[in-house]
Design a protein around this motif. Structure first.
Motif, PDB file in Angstrom:
ATOM      1  N   VAL A 163      37.509  24.538  36.759  1.00  0.00           N
ATOM      2  CA  VAL A 163      36.884  24.870  38.048  1.00  0.00           C
ATOM      3  C   VAL A 163      37.734  24.321  39.180  1.00  0.00           C
ATOM      4  O   VAL A 163      37.977  25.012  40.176  1.00  0.00           O
ATOM      5  N   ALA A 164      38.198  23.072  39.033  1.00  0.00           N
ATOM      6  CA  ALA A 164      39.018  22.447  40.080  1.00  0.00           C
ATOM      7  C   ALA A 164      40.308  23.213  40.313  1.00  0.00           C
ATOM      8  O   ALA A 164      40.818  23.256  41.431  1.00  0.00           O
ATOM      9  N   ARG A 165      40.816  23.859  39.270  1.00  0.00           N
ATOM     10  CA  ARG A 165      42.064  24.627  39.398  1.00  0.00           C
ATOM     11  C   ARG A 165      41.817  26.078  39.791  1.00  0.00           C
ATOM     12  O   ARG A 165      42.769  26.838  39.972  1.00  0.00           O
ATOM     13  N   GLY A 166      40.554  26.477  39.839  1.00  0.00           N
ATOM     14  CA  GLY A 166      40.239  27.851  40.203  1.00  0.00           C
ATOM     15  C   GLY A 166      40.434  28.843  39.067  1.00  0.00           C
ATOM     16  O   GLY A 166      40.576  30.048  39.286  1.00  0.00           O
ATOM     17  N   VAL A 167      40.431  28.358  37.842  1.00  0.00           N
ATOM     18  CA  VAL A 167      40.632  29.198  36.668  1.00  0.00           C
ATOM     19  C   VAL A 167      39.305  29.809  36.248  1.00  0.00           C
ATOM     20  O   VAL A 167      38.254  29.181  36.353  1.00  0.00           O
ATOM     21  N   ARG A 168      39.358  31.032  35.745  1.00  0.00           N
ATOM     22  CA  ARG A 168      38.151  31.666  35.214  1.00  0.00           C
ATOM     23  C   ARG A 168      38.346  31.879  33.727  1.00  0.00           C
ATOM     24  O   ARG A 168      39.456  32.038  33.239  1.00  0.00           O
ATOM     25  N   LEU A 169      37.240  31.875  32.991  1.00  0.00           N
ATOM     26  CA  LEU A 169      37.251  31.933  31.542  1.00  0.00           C
ATOM     27  C   LEU A 169      37.018  33.362  31.074  1.00  0.00           C
ATOM     28  O   LEU A 169      36.085  34.023  31.513  1.00  0.00           O
ATOM     29  N   SER A 170      37.866  33.839  30.164  1.00  0.00           N
ATOM     30  CA  SER A 170      37.714  35.173  29.604  1.00  0.00           C
ATOM     31  C   SER A 170      37.358  35.042  28.132  1.00  0.00           C
ATOM     32  O   SER A 170      38.149  34.545  27.341  1.00  0.00           O
ATOM     33  N   LEU A 171      36.127  35.468  27.801  1.00  0.00           N
ATOM     34  CA  LEU A 171      35.655  35.427  26.416  1.00  0.00           C
ATOM     35  C   LEU A 171      35.138  36.797  26.021  1.00  0.00           C
ATOM     36  O   LEU A 171      34.240  37.333  26.661  1.00  0.00           O
TER      37      LEU A 171
END
Length: 139
Positions: free
Chosen positions: A22-30
């Motif tokens: 979240v701090a890096r602005g990454v989103r999770l793809s599952l």
């Protein structure tokens, strides 16, 4: 597709990783869907996946321990086989008892490591034959 149980060892670890993402602005793809870990529903989903992954890992560990205990009780789990035969081990002990060879020389002659030489000596010291000799009265 990478498994979530490879991502973290436990739910708290997964939360720390999620917060870092979240701090890096990454989103999770599952599974083809993209989840934003900062969104409350996505965060809950991520945590639920982490709970299932941790549970599955714990079940696997439990089954492995049970299987090993069963094999041990049946006499099938003995560990790694000794590098040398019983005859070679007896010869190593006999050769050492002459006092003519150092440990390093025994390692070279018998093509084994230092730990193996000492392990053979330890086994020989507590073998039934050694105990019988120790228990025999001196003449």
């Amino acid at each position: 597709m990478p498994k979530l149980d490879r991502l973290a060892r436990s739910v708290p670890d997964a939360r720390v990783i999620g917060d870092t993402l979240v701090a890096r602005g990454v989103r999770l793809s599952l599974g083809g869907s993209v989840y934003d870990p900062s969104d409350p529903m996505s965060k809950m989903f991520f945590n639920m996946l982490a709970v299932f992954a941790e549970s599955e890992a714990d079940l696997l560990k439990m089954r492995t321990r049970e299987g090993m205990a069963t094999a041990r009780s049946r006499g099938r789990l003995r560990g790694r086989a000794p590098k040398q035969t019983a005859r070679q081990q007896a010869e190593l002990v006999r050769t050492h008892a002459t006092g003519d060879y150092t440990i390093a020389e025994l390692m070279e002659v018998f093509s084994v490591g230092r730990a193996t030489v000492h392990r053979v000596f330890e086994r020989a010291a507590v073998s039934p034959a050694a105990r019988a000799e120790d228990a025999a009265p001196a003449s």
